[in-house]
Design a protein around this motif. Sequence first.
Motif, PDB file in Angstrom:
ATOM      1  N   VAL A  12       0.833  -1.208   0.000  1.00 19.52           N
ATOM      2  CA  VAL A  12       0.000   0.000   0.000  1.00 19.52           C
ATOM      3  C   VAL A  12       0.869   1.261   0.000  1.00 19.52           C
ATOM      4  N   ILE A  13       1.913   1.259   0.810  1.00 20.87           N
ATOM      5  CA  ILE A  13       2.820   2.423   0.850  1.00 20.87           C
ATOM      6  C   ILE A  13       3.456   2.655  -0.519  1.00 20.87           C
ATOM      7  N   SER A  14       3.828   1.570  -1.201  1.00 21.15           N
ATOM      8  CA  SER A  14       4.462   1.698  -2.519  1.00 21.15           C
ATOM      9  C   SER A  14       3.514   2.333  -3.537  1.00 21.15           C
ATOM     10  N   ILE A  15       2.249   1.959  -3.487  1.00 24.72           N
ATOM     11  CA  ILE A  15       1.272   2.566  -4.409  1.00 24.72           C
ATOM     12  C   ILE A  15       1.128   4.057  -4.108  1.00 24.72           C
ATOM     13  N   ALA A  16       1.104   4.398  -2.827  1.00 26.67           N
ATOM     14  CA  ALA A  16       1.012   5.821  -2.443  1.00 26.67           C
ATOM     15  C   ALA A  16       2.227   6.590  -2.945  1.00 26.67           C
TER      16      ALA A  16
END
Length: 461
Positions: free
Chosen positions: A287-291
């Motif tokens: 999720v952090i990577s997508i953000a």
Amino acid sequence: MSSSSPHEKMSPIELRATAGLAGIYGLRMLGMFIILPVFAFYAEHLPGGSNYTLVGIALGAYGLTQAVLQIPFGWLSDRFGRKPVIYVGLILFAVGSFIAASATDIYGVIFGRIIQGAGAISAAVMALAADLTREEHRTKAMAAIGMTIGATFALSLIIAPALNRLIGVPGIFVMTGVLALVAMTVVSRIVPDPVISRFHSDTEASVGRFGNVLRDPQLLRLDFGVFALHAVLMALWLVVPLSLRTAGLAADHHWQVYLPVLLVSMIMIIPAIIYGEKKAKLKQIFVISIAVLLVSQVLLAYTSDSLWGTATALLVFFAAFNLLEATLPSLISKIAPVGAKGTAIGIYSSVQFLGAFVGATAGGYLYQHHGSSALFAFCGILLALWLVFAATMKAPAAVRTRMYHVQEMDTGKASGLSRQLAALPGVHEALVLASEGVAYLKVDMSGFDEQGVVQLLGGEA
């Protein structure tokens, strides 16, 4: 059960097969990737190349035919043999490359790229790799092929500007066509012929499994993710090279940005991958990577006139992109039912190529009619949707897939053995397929007692 274990080394034949097939995959993907950093400049001098909708179609056209034909090529390899289908695919790719090289307008390039994509040998190559490797070592072979794809992508971005200066884009197309013909020699002389060729549930798509996979909301989230990821990647190649040139960096020096960006981004993601796997925090990292990827679109939109700004934005983008590219297949393996892994991967790969086509085509249209801000907005919307889907997905279990060879048995005995294996400590899911002579297990990342499996399967010998 086979006397070999996952801790033994791969045999010389397995190593040769893995190296040869990884090389074939790499050579073919080189032909797909290598024009990305330079095609926008070449298109400027082609009749019809001022229409960025057509430029986008030319960039992404291979993805459409690849998406449509990849799974059918795998099925054809079951019927007519792996190597014949791979030969046909490589010939199609070479023909498409030569058509694109001789094209006198953008339409000729589009046609060539369509033919290139029609040589959709990915599934056939994976099936041949499965034929030539024991169950205990198949994951290693697939990982080696996967690493080749990443390395080929990085190499393409670095060497494309220099090759463009030396031989131009037509020369690059000719080179990739020749490499496809060289790959045929590798298939013939280096890759062994399989003793037995059969269907493999872990690498091939099954019609009977499509419904289960397409109804799984967790897998559908990942499919949308890889669609969005590659749509954004392809759309960016319509504007990033132009941004670097506008910022004052000549086209044949763009490697001076791509090389450090790719090297640093790959180093940056290693701790995140290790942490995510060892601490069972894959969803959080995901999720952090997508953000972060979404942030990179904002940075690219606002730094397009600055060389350092664009380089920094690209570093942020590729750090997130490389991490997601490595994480997505792992998540597919963890979430897909053990008997439908090949089907899940086949759909995932097809959607990935479809994303490349849609991203390049939509990006070209938006850039042509509404400018770069519309293109970045399109990318941002895709990533924002993906962020919502990812944030609401279930955290995957901390499991890995193991495969074991089993003796011949009837279906009833295989079902009973499946239940016995599933009841062992640390085993989340088990499926014995008598037709394949394989036991597929999904087991705990830690705390799995393999000896119990070995003893149970050994008792069946």
